[in-house]
Design a protein around this motif. Structure first.
Motif: not given
Ligand SMILES: NC(=O)c1ccc[n+]([C@@H]2O[C@H](COP(=O)([O-])OP(=O)(O)OC[C@H]3O[C@@H](n4cnc5c(N)ncnc54)[C@H](O)[C@@H]3O)[C@@H](O)[C@H]2O)c1
Length: 371
Positions: A157-160, A286-294, A305-315
């Protein structure tokens, strides 16, 4: 190629040339684990679960740990040895895991590489600049696989999410704010108590633990810091356990070559109930922020704008980092945590630790290690 991408490329190109010396896939890799404590037992379990590995030796100086490991690996009937150098002399050992206390990693890994073994070395790969430098030299002078135990590099997920960030999903990275706070100190009378609280053996909290979080910061920024300043100390656990030399809190600011600032704090007195979780890596673009561990949710700067998942949660696959190690040996795929990744993470932590210890700005070049 932009400077940003060029740096990322340089950091990840690593040992792609491993394919030149991959073993044939039908072989089971004869493996030893040196240091069969808490982490070593976990790794041993992962090795036993891997279909292309066979445990031929286990090693620990503590007889109870050694017996436990030999019992765990009884299926493969491994040699149980107390002297790690005897492990390296064995011709039925092709790959070694090193999970001893941090001050021993570099010496053991260098000797293992020189003995012609593939090496999976727990983080931090070294706790002094000189030991990291010597290990980099040894790893680059052999065609054997070297992998650091920076297993977050195998989190899909972090890599993606980082791939999406590279493609511009959050704009240009402006700043990173990260922390590793814990609710408690490591148990003072626990199994690691005989080395963890001694800064000469563990390197301290930043080098021993936060090295994972700092690695994620380096990964997303695609570079390493060029300088750091900070302060740290012992606020709660004064002389506890007696003779303690590691800090229990600290705050550091790193500056990267591309001008990005990364602010990092650590402590061991973060109550569970506090709204901000104990660990995060906030990446501000410059477009917004993300928590890579959250959960990698992206929050746009534009309030409409709406929050959206950068990478899908996965096993996350079990023991993915161990699979990556055997894949590098057997198929020649580049390790996700090669010597460049492991050394950069260790040196970043060492840089921060030196800045806190000296109370002044410390530069990357002062560490004297060419990567
Ligand atoms: N990647 C991760 O997420 C992760 C998690 C936990 C620990 N670790 C790392 O693993 C390493 C070990 O940590 P741990 O928690 O397992 O500690 P531990 O104290 O439980 O285990 C260390 C073992 O090494 C043995 N040992 C010490 N000197 C030795 C020697 N000369 N030869 C052979 N064995 C020796 C000890 O007897 C002990 O059994 C540390 O570097 C730690 O940072 C990594």
């Amino acid at each position: 190629m932009s400077e940003f991408n060029r740096r990322h490329f340089l950091m990840t190109a690593g040992l792609a040339a491993h394919s030149a010396f991959a073993q044939t896939a039908s072989q089971r890799v004869r493996t030893a684990v040196i240091g069969t404590g808490n982490r070593g037992s976990y790794l041993l379990q992962g090795v036993l679960e891997h279909p292309e590995a066979k445990v031929t030796a286990v090693c620990d100086i503590k007889p109870d740990r050694l017996d436990k490991a030999a019992t765990l690996a009884a299926r493969d009937n491994p040699k149980a040895l107390r002297d790690w150098r005897q492990v390296l002399e064995r011709s039925d050992v092709e790959a070694v895991y090193i999970a001893t206390p941090p001050h021993l990693h570099a010496e053991m890994a260098i000797a293992a590489l020189k003995a012609g073994k593939h090496v999976y070395c727990e983080k931090p790969i070294g706790i002094t600049p000189a030991s990291v430098r010597d290990l980099v030299k040894a790893a680059r002078s052999t065609n054997k696989v070297f992998q650091a135990g920076q297993q977050m590099r195998s989190y899909r997920q972090i890599g993606e999410a980082i791939r999406k960030i590279r493609e511009g999903a959050i704009g240009d990275i402006l700043m990173v704010k990260a922390q590793r706070h814990q609710g408690a100190d490591l148990p003072h009378d626990g199994p690691s108590g005989d080395w963890y609280f001694d800064v000469k053996k563990s390197g301290g909290y930043l080098i021993e633990m936060s090295v994972h979080n700092l690695d994620v910061c380096n990964w997303v920024i695609g570079s390493h810091p060029v300088k750091a300043s900070g302060f740290g100390g012992i606020a709660l656990y004064k002389n506890d356990p007696p003779g303690r030399t590691i800090f229990d809190h600290g705050s550091i600011t790193f500056e990267y070559a591309n001008g990005i600032k990364m602010s990092f704090t650590q402590n061991v007195f973060h109550p569970r109930g506090l709204p901000a979780g104990g660990q995060y890596v906030y990446v501000y673009g410059s477009k917004g922020a993300v928590d890579l561990l959250g959960g990698t949710t992206f929050y746009p700067l534009d309030s409409k704008g709406e929050p959206k998942e950068l990478a899908p949660k996965q096993e996350e696959p079990r023991h993915a980092h161990i699979t990556a190690f055997y894949s590098a040996i057997l198929k020649g795929t580049p390790s996700p945590a090669d010597i460049t990744v492991g050394a950069t993470a260790a040196l970043t932590a060492i840089l921060g630790h030196e800045a806190m210890s000296k109370g002044r700005v410390v530069t990357w070049s002062e560490l004297g290690v060419e990567l």
